[in-house]
Each structure stands twice: as C-alpha cells, then as structure tokens.
Design an enzyme around this catalytic site. Sequence first.
Site, mmCIF file in Angstrom:
data_model
loop_
_atom_site.group_PDB
_atom_site.id
_atom_site.type_symbol
_atom_site.label_atom_id
_atom_site.label_comp_id
_atom_site.label_asym_id
_atom_site.label_seq_id
_atom_site.Cartn_x
_atom_site.Cartn_y
_atom_site.Cartn_z
ATOM 1 N N GLU A 104 0.831 -1.201 0.000
ATOM 2 C CA GLU A 104 0.000 0.000 0.000
ATOM 3 C C GLU A 104 0.869 1.256 0.000
ATOM 4 O O GLU A 104 1.957 1.275 0.574
ATOM 5 C CB GLU A 104 -0.949 0.007 1.204
ATOM 6 C CG GLU A 104 -2.004 -1.088 1.106
ATOM 7 C CD GLU A 104 -3.109 -0.986 2.140
ATOM 8 O OE1 GLU A 104 -4.269 -1.255 1.783
ATOM 9 O OE2 GLU A 104 -2.808 -0.646 3.308
ATOM 10 N N CYS A 124 6.798 -7.236 6.271
ATOM 11 C CA CYS A 124 7.876 -6.781 7.158
ATOM 12 C C CYS A 124 8.221 -7.911 8.118
ATOM 13 O O CYS A 124 7.329 -8.556 8.679
ATOM 14 C CB CYS A 124 7.448 -5.535 7.938
ATOM 15 S SG CYS A 124 8.765 -4.847 8.971
ATOM 16 N N CYS A 128 6.773 -5.808 14.800
ATOM 17 C CA CYS A 128 6.450 -4.894 15.900
ATOM 18 C C CYS A 128 5.004 -5.125 16.320
ATOM 19 O O CYS A 128 4.102 -5.174 15.478
ATOM 20 C CB CYS A 128 6.662 -3.446 15.466
ATOM 21 S SG CYS A 128 8.370 -3.072 15.008
ATOM 22 N N CYS A 131 2.002 -2.712 15.196
ATOM 23 C CA CYS A 131 1.911 -2.349 13.777
ATOM 24 C C CYS A 131 1.249 -3.462 12.981
ATOM 25 O O CYS A 131 1.665 -4.623 13.053
ATOM 26 C CB CYS A 131 3.309 -2.066 13.232
ATOM 27 S SG CYS A 131 3.344 -1.682 11.475
ATOM 28 N N GLU A 179 10.934 -2.462 6.368
ATOM 29 C CA GLU A 179 12.072 -1.792 7.010
ATOM 30 C C GLU A 179 13.081 -1.406 5.924
ATOM 31 O O GLU A 179 13.752 -2.273 5.353
ATOM 32 C CB GLU A 179 12.718 -2.724 8.036
ATOM 33 C CG GLU A 179 14.094 -2.317 8.539
ATOM 34 C CD GLU A 179 14.179 -0.891 9.059
ATOM 35 O OE1 GLU A 179 14.983 -0.124 8.506
ATOM 36 O OE2 GLU A 179 13.438 -0.555 10.013
ATOM 37 N N SER A 210 12.680 6.299 7.456
ATOM 38 C CA SER A 210 12.320 5.896 8.814
ATOM 39 C C SER A 210 12.765 4.459 9.050
ATOM 40 O O SER A 210 12.473 3.574 8.247
ATOM 41 C CB SER A 210 10.807 6.017 9.017
ATOM 42 O OG SER A 210 10.431 5.538 10.298
ATOM 43 N N LEU A 233 11.652 4.718 17.833
ATOM 44 C CA LEU A 233 12.152 4.319 19.149
ATOM 45 C C LEU A 233 11.028 3.698 19.976
ATOM 46 O O LEU A 233 11.142 2.575 20.456
ATOM 47 C CB LEU A 233 12.749 5.527 19.870
ATOM 48 C CG LEU A 233 13.707 5.217 21.011
ATOM 49 C CD1 LEU A 233 14.947 4.498 20.501
ATOM 50 C CD2 LEU A 233 14.112 6.494 21.741
ATOM 51 N N ASN A 311 -2.930 3.964 16.284
ATOM 52 C CA ASN A 311 -4.122 3.729 15.477
ATOM 53 C C ASN A 311 -4.550 2.273 15.580
ATOM 54 O O ASN A 311 -3.773 1.363 15.284
ATOM 55 C CB ASN A 311 -3.850 4.109 14.020
ATOM 56 C CG ASN A 311 -3.601 5.597 13.869
ATOM 57 O OD1 ASN A 311 -4.468 6.406 14.161
ATOM 58 N ND2 ASN A 311 -2.400 5.962 13.421
ATOM 59 N N CYS A 354 -0.887 5.820 10.312
ATOM 60 C CA CYS A 354 0.352 5.181 10.748
ATOM 61 C C CYS A 354 0.064 3.859 11.461
ATOM 62 O O CYS A 354 -0.758 3.791 12.372
ATOM 63 C CB CYS A 354 1.100 6.125 11.684
ATOM 64 S SG CYS A 354 2.650 5.469 12.307
#
EC number: 2.1.1.192
Length: 373
Positions: A104, A124, A128, A131, A179, A210, A233, A311, A354
């Site tokens: 996306e 990814c 995380c 996410c 990443e 990022s 972070l 989110n 995000c």
Amino acid sequence: MNMINYECKMQKIKLKTNLLNFDLQSMKKFFCSIGELEFRAQQVMKWIYQHYCDDFNKMTNISLQLRKKLSTLCCITPPKFLNHKVSVDGTMKWSVVIGNQCIETVCIPKNQRTTLCISSQLGCSLACSFCLTGQQGFNKNLNVSEIIGQVWYIQKLIYFSKINITNKITNVVLMGMGEPLLNLSNVVHALRIMLDEFGLNMSKNHITLSTAGIVPALKKLHTMIDVSLAVSLHASNNTIRNQLMPINKKYNIESVLCAIKKYLYYSNANKKRVTIEYVMLSGINDAAYHAEELFNLLKSIPHKINLIPWNHFSGSNYICSNDITINNFANILIKKGCIVTIRKIRGYDINAACGQLSGIVFDRKFNKINCIS
C-alpha cells in the site's frame, strides 16, 4: 485492463529492461552497454522523471534510431495501482500490485505540501506488536522500480491532473510497509533517483527514511546517501522496547543511539537532527517517568520528537493514550527544551494512518497468505 491481460503484458515486459530500475550512474552504464553515449542517459532520465513520459517515441530530442532501439530493448513500467480510496480528510491510498501480492502507498495533501508515504518491502519481518504490517509477515524486498515507481506513478497522476491534488509531491517518507534498511541497496538507488537533478530533483531535507534501527546498515548509511532520518524508538527503556519491537533484542537502544550519532555527524540533511518517533500506548509507555527517561536518553543527540497516537487495528489489545496524557507527556519534554510535535491522524477511515497499512502478503516463514482488510 483485467488482471489476466495485465499479467500477460507483464510477462512480455519482463523480457525488456525496465529503466525505472536505474539511477543515473546505472543508466549511463546501460547506455554504454548498448553502444550509446553516456549523455543519452541524462536525456532519457529527464523525459522519465520530469515529463513523466513512458513512451520512447515521444522523446523528441533523441534520434529516431535510438527511440526504436529503446522501444525494442527497454520499458518504463511502474507496478500496477488498484483500489484508489479517498479519506474524508483528503488522504488517498492505493493498493500496489507486486506479482500476485500487494503493498500500500498513501498520499497526504495538506495546504501547499503533498507528502507521499511509500513502502520498501512486501510485508515486514520485524513483527512490531503495535503495527499491522508486522502481523502479516514478510515476503520479499521491493526492487528499485517497485520503490521509485510508487513516487513516479503518483507524481504522474498529479502532473496530468488525473487525481484531485493540486500540488506536486513535495515530501517523500519511507514509512510505509517494510524496514528500509533491510533493503538498503535498492532503497539507496531509489533515493538517488529522487535526489538527482535529472531525476525527481527533490531536496534531501524533504525525503525522510524511517527505520527501526538496523545498526550495521545505519552505521554505513552516511557513506551511501544523505537524507533526513527518523528512528522508530517507541520506548524509553530496553524492557519496554523488547516488548514492543523484537528487533531491540538484537539492536538495543544504546546501540541504535550510537549509530544515530554517527549518521548525524556526517549528514547535512534536516539541520543535522534526527526525528524520534514515539507511539503513545496507554499504560505501556506514556507515564510521566517515561518522558523523563526519554529526555535523558536523547539529551546528547540533536533531535525532535514526534509523538504518534496509536491507530487501532482488529485483533490488537493495545489502547491509544488519551489526549490529556499525550499532551502532558509532550509538555514534560517541551519544558526540558525538546522540540515536540504530536502527529495528526490522517486517513484513519480508510486504514491509511500510521501502523494501519496492510496488503496481500505470502509470508515465507509460515508459508501462508496473509490478507488483512
């Protein structure tokens, strides 16, 4: 064009060299390899990236003979864009076809600025916990044309007034799926095209990479490219970051901060300052003492802090910190002299905010398709 015809077309195109895979130096080498002079690479790049031309026959300042040669040997082909969605706030999102899977891409217009959020990987591997992309697993690195093609295609739509955005893309952020530093070579080649005067000719201050902090890649990044740096972070100590981001068990906060210092020493982008991204999670990392810890971590590094309201996505047990908590957290840091911004949520209603990006990803680790809508 239906998907069957599109796949047939792509099979034919695969036999040709896609010029979107080349930065200027690679383009020059290619032109030399087909018996042409180096300066032709500059001419063709300007047609591609400043006139958004994908038809060699329209490149009128090169010879007819060369146009025919290029038409035979080459193509200018971005990935296919589908499912254009528009948020109530004007944010736009597309699904981008990569083989039989998809990523996306998000475009965020605001006043005189248009920011494009692009992806660097199909899925990814970092997983995380806060996410959505990380819940889908990982399939592959995007190639250069699949990365730069996201920028080129949306810029082309704007250039020819095909979408309701007035201003061309002014900012690019590599904050989509994946990443970037785990796809370092392809990402750097795409960034060089964005920066090149014969490419998109963007400012390094307006391109932000990022990263979650892949320390070996971050340590050598300054030798390859100079753009603005943002680091995810999201925690003020290793205990919390281990919980949120498994990569911290390999590259802890101290090693990431050391690599940031090295990059900033050599970088001239973004006033030699790093953006620290910090997602706000209720009861996890949003207490006053976390703000104090964060300040102490960062006080030796030139920085600004971007607080990100979390989110929601289906299946997650996290809760976003409330507005009072976020503002209190920000004020603690501001009183200590930090530059702090609170990210405005854009595109939430179309799952473009995000941490909400997903797609269709064949997870190689678990050998299964993950499709999250």
